[in-house]
Scaffold this motif. Structure first.
Motif, PDB file in Angstrom:
ATOM      1  N   GLU A  23      30.172  33.754  46.184  1.00 55.82           N
ATOM      2  CA  GLU A  23      31.266  34.672  46.471  1.00 55.82           C
ATOM      3  C   GLU A  23      31.537  34.692  47.970  1.00 55.82           C
ATOM      4  O   GLU A  23      30.679  35.054  48.747  1.00 55.82           O
ATOM      5  CB  GLU A  23      30.914  36.067  45.967  1.00 55.82           C
ATOM      6  CG  GLU A  23      32.052  37.053  46.042  1.00 55.82           C
ATOM      7  CD  GLU A  23      31.680  38.376  45.393  1.00 55.82           C
ATOM      8  OE1 GLU A  23      31.987  38.543  44.204  1.00 55.82           O
ATOM      9  OE2 GLU A  23      31.061  39.204  46.089  1.00 55.82           O
ATOM     10  N   ILE A  24      32.754  34.293  48.365  1.00 51.24           N
ATOM     11  CA  ILE A  24      33.152  34.286  49.773  1.00 51.24           C
ATOM     12  C   ILE A  24      33.580  35.685  50.187  1.00 51.24           C
ATOM     13  O   ILE A  24      33.126  36.229  51.194  1.00 51.24           O
ATOM     14  CB  ILE A  24      34.286  33.266  50.006  1.00 51.24           C
ATOM     15  CG1 ILE A  24      33.772  31.847  49.719  1.00 51.24           C
ATOM     16  CG2 ILE A  24      34.835  33.379  51.421  1.00 51.24           C
ATOM     17  CD1 ILE A  24      34.848  30.779  49.698  1.00 51.24           C
ATOM     18  N   ALA A  25      34.470  36.289  49.407  1.00 47.46           N
ATOM     19  CA  ALA A  25      34.964  37.631  49.714  1.00 47.46           C
ATOM     20  C   ALA A  25      35.497  38.271  48.448  1.00 47.46           C
ATOM     21  O   ALA A  25      35.966  37.576  47.539  1.00 47.46           O
ATOM     22  CB  ALA A  25      36.054  37.564  50.776  1.00 47.46           C
ATOM     23  N   VAL A  26      35.435  39.615  48.407  1.00 48.36           N
ATOM     24  CA  VAL A  26      35.919  40.363  47.254  1.00 48.36           C
ATOM     25  C   VAL A  26      36.490  41.689  47.749  1.00 48.36           C
ATOM     26  O   VAL A  26      36.065  42.213  48.777  1.00 48.36           O
ATOM     27  CB  VAL A  26      34.772  40.588  46.221  1.00 48.36           C
ATOM     28  CG1 VAL A  26      33.683  41.490  46.786  1.00 48.36           C
ATOM     29  CG2 VAL A  26      35.307  41.114  44.906  1.00 48.36           C
ATOM     30  N   SER A  27      37.477  42.196  47.021  1.00 42.54           N
ATOM     31  CA  SER A  27      38.051  43.500  47.354  1.00 42.54           C
ATOM     32  C   SER A  27      38.240  44.292  46.068  1.00 42.54           C
ATOM     33  O   SER A  27      38.725  43.741  45.077  1.00 42.54           O
ATOM     34  CB  SER A  27      39.393  43.322  48.063  1.00 42.54           C
ATOM     35  OG  SER A  27      39.956  44.579  48.376  1.00 42.54           O
ATOM     36  N   PRO A  28      37.857  45.575  46.073  1.00 44.54           N
ATOM     37  CA  PRO A  28      37.202  46.273  47.176  1.00 44.54           C
ATOM     38  C   PRO A  28      35.800  45.704  47.429  1.00 44.54           C
ATOM     39  O   PRO A  28      35.227  45.060  46.572  1.00 44.54           O
ATOM     40  CB  PRO A  28      37.142  47.723  46.720  1.00 44.54           C
ATOM     41  CG  PRO A  28      37.405  47.715  45.251  1.00 44.54           C
ATOM     42  CD  PRO A  28      38.104  46.435  44.924  1.00 44.54           C
ATOM     43  N   GLU A  29      35.278  45.961  48.633  1.00 49.76           N
ATOM     44  CA  GLU A  29      33.971  45.452  49.015  1.00 49.76           C
ATOM     45  C   GLU A  29      32.932  45.873  47.987  1.00 49.76           C
ATOM     46  O   GLU A  29      32.949  47.008  47.508  1.00 49.76           O
ATOM     47  CB  GLU A  29      33.586  45.999  50.403  1.00 49.76           C
ATOM     48  CG  GLU A  29      32.516  45.185  51.082  1.00 49.76           C
ATOM     49  CD  GLU A  29      32.332  45.559  52.541  1.00 49.76           C
ATOM     50  OE1 GLU A  29      31.212  45.369  53.026  1.00 49.76           O
ATOM     51  OE2 GLU A  29      33.294  46.029  53.169  1.00 49.76           O
ATOM     52  N   ASN A  30      32.053  44.965  47.622  1.00 50.97           N
ATOM     53  CA  ASN A  30      30.976  45.174  46.645  1.00 50.97           C
ATOM     54  C   ASN A  30      31.475  45.420  45.217  1.00 50.97           C
ATOM     55  O   ASN A  30      30.733  45.919  44.373  1.00 50.97           O
ATOM     56  CB  ASN A  30      30.049  46.329  47.075  1.00 50.97           C
ATOM     57  CG  ASN A  30      29.367  46.032  48.384  1.00 50.97           C
ATOM     58  OD1 ASN A  30      28.911  44.920  48.616  1.00 50.97           O
ATOM     59  ND2 ASN A  30      29.327  47.010  49.266  1.00 50.97           N
ATOM     60  N   SER A  32      32.400  44.634  41.372  1.00 53.43           N
ATOM     61  CA  SER A  32      31.742  43.788  40.374  1.00 53.43           C
ATOM     62  C   SER A  32      32.762  42.804  39.785  1.00 53.43           C
ATOM     63  O   SER A  32      33.960  42.880  40.081  1.00 53.43           O
ATOM     64  CB  SER A  32      31.170  44.664  39.255  1.00 53.43           C
ATOM     65  OG  SER A  32      32.224  45.148  38.437  1.00 53.43           O
ATOM     66  N   LEU A  33      32.276  41.923  38.921  1.00 55.04           N
ATOM     67  CA  LEU A  33      33.171  40.964  38.267  1.00 55.04           C
ATOM     68  C   LEU A  33      34.164  41.655  37.341  1.00 55.04           C
ATOM     69  O   LEU A  33      35.179  41.087  36.980  1.00 55.04           O
ATOM     70  CB  LEU A  33      32.365  39.932  37.476  1.00 55.04           C
ATOM     71  CG  LEU A  33      31.524  38.959  38.302  1.00 55.04           C
ATOM     72  CD1 LEU A  33      30.742  38.022  37.385  1.00 55.04           C
ATOM     73  CD2 LEU A  33      32.393  38.167  39.260  1.00 55.04           C
ATOM     74  N   ALA A  34      33.899  42.899  36.971  1.00 51.59           N
ATOM     75  CA  ALA A  34      34.772  43.617  36.053  1.00 51.59           C
ATOM     76  C   ALA A  34      35.841  44.449  36.756  1.00 51.59           C
ATOM     77  O   ALA A  34      36.850  44.781  36.149  1.00 51.59           O
ATOM     78  CB  ALA A  34      33.937  44.532  35.159  1.00 51.59           C
ATOM     79  N   PRO A  55      39.828  38.853  31.690  1.00 49.81           N
ATOM     80  CA  PRO A  55      41.033  39.500  31.172  1.00 49.81           C
ATOM     81  C   PRO A  55      41.858  40.157  32.281  1.00 49.81           C
ATOM     82  O   PRO A  55      41.308  40.825  33.159  1.00 49.81           O
ATOM     83  CB  PRO A  55      40.480  40.545  30.203  1.00 49.81           C
ATOM     84  CG  PRO A  55      39.138  40.014  29.795  1.00 49.81           C
ATOM     85  CD  PRO A  55      38.614  39.322  31.020  1.00 49.81           C
ATOM     86  N   GLY A  56      43.201  39.929  32.235  1.00 46.70           N
ATOM     87  CA  GLY A  56      44.101  40.558  33.195  1.00 46.70           C
ATOM     88  C   GLY A  56      44.051  39.981  34.590  1.00 46.70           C
ATOM     89  O   GLY A  56      44.531  40.599  35.544  1.00 46.70           O
ATOM     90  N   ILE A  57      43.486  38.774  34.734  1.00 44.41           N
ATOM     91  CA  ILE A  57      43.319  38.147  36.059  1.00 44.41           C
ATOM     92  C   ILE A  57      44.097  36.839  36.114  1.00 44.41           C
ATOM     93  O   ILE A  57      44.115  36.069  35.156  1.00 44.41           O
ATOM     94  CB  ILE A  57      41.821  37.876  36.345  1.00 44.41           C
ATOM     95  CG1 ILE A  57      41.011  39.189  36.363  1.00 44.41           C
ATOM     96  CG2 ILE A  57      41.627  37.093  37.637  1.00 44.41           C
ATOM     97  CD1 ILE A  57      41.361  40.156  37.478  1.00 44.41           C
ATOM     98  N   ASP A  58      44.736  36.566  37.252  1.00 43.43           N
ATOM     99  CA  ASP A  58      45.348  35.264  37.532  1.00 43.43           C
ATOM    100  C   ASP A  58      44.425  34.497  38.463  1.00 43.43           C
ATOM    101  O   ASP A  58      43.820  35.074  39.374  1.00 43.43           O
ATOM    102  CB  ASP A  58      46.729  35.441  38.177  1.00 43.43           C
ATOM    103  CG  ASP A  58      47.754  35.963  37.178  1.00 43.43           C
ATOM    104  OD1 ASP A  58      47.717  35.523  36.010  1.00 43.43           O
ATOM    105  OD2 ASP A  58      48.580  36.805  37.571  1.00 43.43           O
ATOM    106  N   VAL A 110      40.406  31.386  43.420  1.00 35.06           N
ATOM    107  CA  VAL A 110      41.040  32.583  43.971  1.00 35.06           C
ATOM    108  C   VAL A 110      41.558  33.368  42.776  1.00 35.06           C
ATOM    109  O   VAL A 110      42.273  32.815  41.934  1.00 35.06           O
ATOM    110  CB  VAL A 110      42.186  32.215  44.933  1.00 35.06           C
ATOM    111  CG1 VAL A 110      42.868  33.473  45.458  1.00 35.06           C
ATOM    112  CG2 VAL A 110      41.668  31.358  46.090  1.00 35.06           C
ATOM    113  N   MET A 111      41.176  34.642  42.685  1.00 32.13           N
ATOM    114  CA  MET A 111      41.565  35.453  41.533  1.00 32.13           C
ATOM    115  C   MET A 111      42.126  36.799  41.995  1.00 32.13           C
ATOM    116  O   MET A 111      41.594  37.399  42.925  1.00 32.13           O
ATOM    117  CB  MET A 111      40.368  35.673  40.610  1.00 32.13           C
ATOM    118  CG  MET A 111      39.887  34.388  39.961  1.00 32.13           C
ATOM    119  SD  MET A 111      38.667  34.657  38.661  1.00 32.13           S
ATOM    120  CE  MET A 111      37.161  34.623  39.609  1.00 32.13           C
ATOM    121  N   THR A 112      43.208  37.231  41.340  1.00 33.82           N
ATOM    122  CA  THR A 112      43.803  38.533  41.623  1.00 33.82           C
ATOM    123  C   THR A 112      44.106  39.253  40.309  1.00 33.82           C
ATOM    124  O   THR A 112      44.368  38.619  39.282  1.00 33.82           O
ATOM    125  CB  THR A 112      45.110  38.414  42.437  1.00 33.82           C
ATOM    126  OG1 THR A 112      45.976  37.460  41.825  1.00 33.82           O
ATOM    127  CG2 THR A 112      44.844  38.000  43.870  1.00 33.82           C
TER     128      THR A 112
END
Length: 193
Positions: A23-30, A32-34, A55-58, A110-112
């Protein structure tokens, strides 16, 4: 501008347990995958098999290392992804299976969260200074090969291979390669319209 060194990235198992992701970066910080809003990660794919469903992710996938893989995405023609292929956007909740071309690969994901955020990924090969415009939201610059100096407004950072710079808001960006380099520019913002 925040700079993340390659050594600071977080290693964790895939959602489906089939491999390891960095994992390079995630938002919000910390997050989870859910419950992430956006996530940028690298994964080593060592065997053929299904992708984790989000689910619900591009998602947009790019090949960083290895000979490549063929993706079978539900509802689409199979596509061969290699290091020279343009980043491929697709729904992360579509049934997707990968077949390796010749040995393991490392990919960039990259996922949003669909409906809340949208993203775009560009692979830029540089042998001279490159200029881009961060128009708002979040911009990440991942130095994949070589080394670069990134300038955005008053801030400057030197990125070695694997390092990432994160910028918030609007700024003119200049990326100067030390020799030749490859940079992935990732923009994350609210959906247009």
């Amino acid at each position: 501008m925040k700079v993340l060194s390659a050594s600071s990235y977080k290693r964790m198992p895939w959602k489906n347990g089939g491999g390891e992701t960095v994992e390079i970066a995630v938002s919000p910080e910390n997050a989870s995958l859910a419950d992430f809003d956006w996530r940028v990660s690298m994964a080593t794919v060592a065997t053929d098999g299904p992708f984790s469903s989000f689910p619900g992710i591009d998602r947009t996938l790019s090949i960083l290392q290895g000979k490549g893989m063929r993706l079978m995405i539900d509802g689409r023609e199979p596509v061969l992804m290699t290091g020279g292929t343009a980043p491929l956007p697709f729904p992360a909740d579509a049934a997707t299976t990968a077949t390796l071309v010749d040995g393991p690969i490392v990919d960039l994901n990259v996922m949003t969260r669909r409906g809340k955020l949208a993203h775009m990924v560009q692979r830029v090969a540089l042998d001279h200074p490159y200029r881009a415009e961060a128009l708002g939201g979040t911009t990440l610059a991942l130095c994949h090969g070589g080394a670069v100096r990134l300038t955005a407004g008053e801030a400057t950072a030197d990125l070695a291979a694997g390092d990432t710079a994160i910028l918030e808001g609007s700024a003119a960006i200049t990326i100067e390669p030390a020799a030749s380099a490859v940079v992935f520019l990732i923009t994350i913002d609210t959906p247009a319209g």
